[in-house]
Scaffold this motif. Structure first.
Motif, PDB file in Angstrom:
ATOM      1  N   LEU A 176      76.571 -30.776  56.618  1.00 53.30           N
ATOM      2  CA  LEU A 176      77.306 -31.735  57.285  1.00 53.30           C
ATOM      3  C   LEU A 176      78.677 -30.938  57.635  1.00 53.30           C
ATOM      4  O   LEU A 176      78.892 -31.152  58.823  1.00 53.30           O
ATOM      5  N   ASN A 177      79.416 -30.371  56.943  1.00 61.49           N
ATOM      6  CA  ASN A 177      80.496 -29.810  57.244  1.00 61.49           C
ATOM      7  C   ASN A 177      80.311 -28.795  58.473  1.00 61.49           C
ATOM      8  O   ASN A 177      81.233 -28.843  59.151  1.00 61.49           O
ATOM      9  N   ASN A 195      77.924 -28.836  60.772  1.00 58.68           N
ATOM     10  CA  ASN A 195      77.577 -29.415  61.701  1.00 58.68           C
ATOM     11  C   ASN A 195      78.653 -30.247  62.555  1.00 58.68           C
ATOM     12  O   ASN A 195      78.595 -30.528  63.715  1.00 58.68           O
ATOM     13  N   ASN A 196      79.957 -30.468  61.784  1.00 59.92           N
ATOM     14  CA  ASN A 196      80.934 -31.375  62.199  1.00 59.92           C
ATOM     15  C   ASN A 196      82.141 -30.073  62.831  1.00 59.92           C
ATOM     16  O   ASN A 196      83.077 -30.802  62.773  1.00 59.92           O
ATOM     17  N   LYS A 197      81.910 -29.101  62.750  1.00 59.60           N
ATOM     18  CA  LYS A 197      82.824 -28.263  63.118  1.00 59.60           C
ATOM     19  C   LYS A 197      82.910 -28.024  64.737  1.00 59.60           C
ATOM     20  O   LYS A 197      82.235 -28.337  65.527  1.00 59.60           O
ATOM     21  N   ASP A 257      78.460 -39.768  47.843  1.00 60.07           N
ATOM     22  CA  ASP A 257      79.506 -39.057  47.517  1.00 60.07           C
ATOM     23  C   ASP A 257      79.944 -39.352  46.230  1.00 60.07           C
ATOM     24  O   ASP A 257      80.773 -38.459  45.628  1.00 60.07           O
ATOM     25  N   ASP A 309      74.619 -40.027  57.625  1.00 53.58           N
ATOM     26  CA  ASP A 309      75.389 -39.044  58.809  1.00 53.58           C
ATOM     27  C   ASP A 309      74.328 -38.847  59.781  1.00 53.58           C
ATOM     28  O   ASP A 309      74.695 -38.291  60.863  1.00 53.58           O
ATOM     29  N   TYR A 310      73.160 -38.757  59.411  1.00 56.56           N
ATOM     30  CA  TYR A 310      71.913 -38.082  60.525  1.00 56.56           C
ATOM     31  C   TYR A 310      71.175 -39.330  60.803  1.00 56.56           C
ATOM     32  O   TYR A 310      70.071 -39.124  61.445  1.00 56.56           O
TER      33      TYR A 310
END
Length: 132
Positions: free
Chosen positions: A127-128, A130-132, A75, A44-45
């Motif tokens: 992660l969640n 940062n994805n908002k 996951d 992801d990064y």
């Protein structure tokens, strides 16, 4: 001072075989290559994993697994471990519940490096967010 994970490097006496093995593991080819060096951007990064010919290892580097273990978030810890074992890695530490949702395992790749995998709820939270 420490701002983030930049590059994890593994050494391999058979650099070409290691490059192929990590390409099979990750499903992507290296994004950057030089003789004796291949680098993958993962996850992801876009963290970097460098595979280096062991002839470039520091003189004081040991000849076997040891030292710190970097854990890569997955996951599904069991599926990740099964894939690694299917590619020829061997168990270094089996799946271990660490409490509060943290689960780890680690393997030794065919080139003698320890590769850790982990389900890390804090990683998922960041992660969640940062994805908002």
């Amino acid at each position: 001072m420490l701002r983030g994970f930049a590059t994890q490097t593994f050494f391999a006496a058979d650099h070409e075989a290691a490059k192929k093995w990590y390409t099979a593991l990750t499903g992507i080819p290296p994004y950057f290559e030089r003789p004796g060096y291949a680098e993958f951007r993962l996850g992801d990064y876009q963290h970097e994993l460098g595979i280096i010919d062991s002839k470039y290892a520091p003189a004081q580097a040991g000849k076997g697994p040891g030292g710190a273990i970097t854990y890569w978030h997955v996951d599904n810890i069991q599926a990740g471990l099964e894939k690694l074992l299917g590619l020829g890695a061997t168990v270094f530490e089996p799946v271990t519940e660490r409490g509060h949702g943290f689960v780890t395992a680690s393997v030794v790749d065919p080139f003698g490096n320890i590769l850790g995998i982990m389900y890390n709820p804090h990683y998922v939270e960041v992660l969640n967010a940062n994805n908002k």
